[in-house]
Design a protein around this motif. Sequence first.
Motif, mmCIF file in Angstrom:
data_model
loop_
_atom_site.group_PDB
_atom_site.id
_atom_site.type_symbol
_atom_site.label_atom_id
_atom_site.label_comp_id
_atom_site.label_asym_id
_atom_site.label_seq_id
_atom_site.Cartn_x
_atom_site.Cartn_y
_atom_site.Cartn_z
ATOM 1 N N VAL A 198 18.509 26.037 12.022
ATOM 2 C CA VAL A 198 18.589 25.818 13.457
ATOM 3 C C VAL A 198 18.502 24.320 13.743
ATOM 4 O O VAL A 198 17.600 23.641 13.247
ATOM 5 C CB VAL A 198 17.472 26.555 14.223
ATOM 6 N N VAL A 199 19.453 23.839 14.519
ATOM 7 C CA VAL A 199 19.471 22.454 14.987
ATOM 8 C C VAL A 199 19.232 22.462 16.483
ATOM 9 O O VAL A 199 19.883 23.207 17.226
ATOM 10 C CB VAL A 199 20.818 21.781 14.669
ATOM 11 N N GLY A 200 18.296 21.645 16.958
ATOM 12 C CA GLY A 200 18.010 21.551 18.377
ATOM 13 C C GLY A 200 18.088 20.126 18.876
ATOM 14 O O GLY A 200 18.226 19.176 18.101
ATOM 15 N N SER A 201 18.004 19.984 20.204
ATOM 16 C CA SER A 201 17.956 18.671 20.852
ATOM 17 C C SER A 201 19.119 17.782 20.432
ATOM 18 O O SER A 201 18.949 16.614 20.105
ATOM 19 C CB SER A 201 16.619 17.985 20.562
ATOM 20 N N HIS A 202 20.323 18.360 20.425
ATOM 21 C CA HIS A 202 21.539 17.605 20.085
ATOM 22 C C HIS A 202 21.421 16.905 18.735
ATOM 23 O O HIS A 202 21.844 15.757 18.574
ATOM 24 C CB HIS A 202 21.863 16.579 21.173
ATOM 25 N N GLY A 203 20.833 17.582 17.767
ATOM 26 C CA GLY A 203 20.782 17.044 16.412
ATOM 27 C C GLY A 203 19.500 16.349 16.028
ATOM 28 O O GLY A 203 19.314 16.008 14.855
ATOM 29 N N LEU A 215 11.930 19.585 11.471
ATOM 30 C CA LEU A 215 11.779 18.147 11.316
ATOM 31 C C LEU A 215 12.226 17.483 12.613
ATOM 32 O O LEU A 215 13.357 17.680 13.064
ATOM 33 C CB LEU A 215 12.639 17.646 10.150
ATOM 34 N N LEU A 216 11.329 16.716 13.224
ATOM 35 C CA LEU A 216 11.684 16.076 14.484
ATOM 36 C C LEU A 216 10.859 14.817 14.682
ATOM 37 O O LEU A 216 9.713 14.720 14.224
ATOM 38 C CB LEU A 216 11.473 17.011 15.676
ATOM 39 N N PRO A 217 11.423 13.822 15.368
ATOM 40 C CA PRO A 217 10.675 12.600 15.670
ATOM 41 C C PRO A 217 9.725 12.820 16.839
ATOM 42 O O PRO A 217 9.766 13.862 17.508
ATOM 43 C CB PRO A 217 11.783 11.606 16.035
ATOM 44 N N ASP A 218 8.863 11.831 17.077
ATOM 45 C CA ASP A 218 7.958 11.896 18.224
ATOM 46 C C ASP A 218 8.745 11.756 19.526
ATOM 47 O O ASP A 218 9.750 11.043 19.598
ATOM 48 C CB ASP A 218 6.916 10.785 18.143
ATOM 49 N N ARG A 219 8.265 12.421 20.569
ATOM 50 C CA ARG A 219 8.915 12.328 21.882
ATOM 51 C C ARG A 219 8.572 10.986 22.531
ATOM 52 O O ARG A 219 7.389 10.653 22.684
ATOM 53 C CB ARG A 219 8.445 13.463 22.789
ATOM 54 N N PRO A 220 9.577 10.206 22.930
ATOM 55 C CA PRO A 220 9.289 8.922 23.578
ATOM 56 C C PRO A 220 8.548 9.107 24.896
ATOM 57 O O PRO A 220 8.857 10.012 25.681
ATOM 58 C CB PRO A 220 10.680 8.328 23.814
ATOM 59 N N THR A 248 12.259 19.290 24.231
ATOM 60 C CA THR A 248 11.389 18.634 23.263
ATOM 61 C C THR A 248 11.676 17.146 23.184
ATOM 62 O O THR A 248 10.758 16.321 23.161
ATOM 63 C CB THR A 248 11.574 19.267 21.878
ATOM 64 N N LEU A 249 12.958 16.787 23.156
ATOM 65 C CA LEU A 249 13.342 15.381 22.999
ATOM 66 C C LEU A 249 14.336 14.955 24.073
ATOM 67 O O LEU A 249 15.193 14.102 23.840
ATOM 68 C CB LEU A 249 13.927 15.150 21.606
ATOM 69 N N GLY A 250 14.198 15.535 25.257
ATOM 70 C CA GLY A 250 15.079 15.171 26.345
ATOM 71 C C GLY A 250 14.642 15.806 27.647
ATOM 72 O O GLY A 250 13.687 16.587 27.695
ATOM 73 N N LEU A 304 19.068 13.184 29.751
ATOM 74 C CA LEU A 304 18.544 11.966 29.142
ATOM 75 C C LEU A 304 17.880 12.373 27.830
ATOM 76 O O LEU A 304 17.014 13.247 27.805
ATOM 77 C CB LEU A 304 17.510 11.311 30.072
ATOM 78 N N ARG A 305 18.304 11.756 26.729
ATOM 79 C CA ARG A 305 17.771 12.176 25.437
ATOM 80 C C ARG A 305 17.643 10.978 24.496
ATOM 81 O O ARG A 305 18.120 9.878 24.792
ATOM 82 C CB ARG A 305 18.660 13.238 24.804
#
Length: 255
Positions: A90-95, A106-111, A137-139, A178-179
């Motif tokens: 599964v891929v989320g948040s536009h990659g 696997l995901l980076p921290d949310r700005p 999550t990221l947008g 916005l992402r």
Amino acid sequence: MRAAFTDPMAHQDLPPPPAGLLDDAGLFLDFDGTLVDLADRPEGVVVGDRLRALLARLPDRLDGRVAIVSGRSVAQIDGFLGDTIARFAVVGSHGAEIRPAGGTTLLPDRPASLAAAERAFADRFGDDPRVVIESKTLGVAIHYRGAPEVEQEAHALVDAFAQRDGLTAQGGKMMIELRMDGHDKGTAIATLCEGPPFAGHAPVFVGDDLTDEPGMVVAAHHGGVGILIGPMRDTAAAYRLDDVAAFLDWLELNA
């Protein structure tokens, strides 16, 4: 990766995908507008029993080479599809989020800047029930399907935050998001194609929106193809089907 369209027949319709296209392929599926019809509100999409049954048999048909690739978060996709996709990548948040089948996300921290933008979007549109502010999550996205007259203002507001904070403004069907920068559906598909079970198998990516075009480009670059769902437009896809129902009909015959 930014999609670059060089199709000299941009206004000529594409054929439907042929039978046998999935043989020895890896299948990458967008969610909204591809597997489920779009709804007025993001939470309003309907996942029917037919779709669940189709998805449940894909891992066996493709020896595990199947992934959902969405602009929604991985958590949102889990909320809609649950155990049906336990054997999917599964891929989320536009990659920006990637979860291999049976693995961890696997995901980076949310700005922090996304939280500030979300507050600003809510301050401007929160009193209008026709406009939906969707936190991811990221947008964070502004959906204006119910109030198309605010399109220009919504885009200007998102663009202002994108330019100030080094984020990306991502347009879509009656929405603007916005992402985080540096990721798209194409980069995620390319990453998955580097390892098992997808490595060595031509990717087939199915999507409907402009946000899916980077995935179409990467699929072609890796020897595969894209399938556009919906009306004909400028696209890197090789095939097209009219709508979600037509795609599910095709998938039922080929999965």
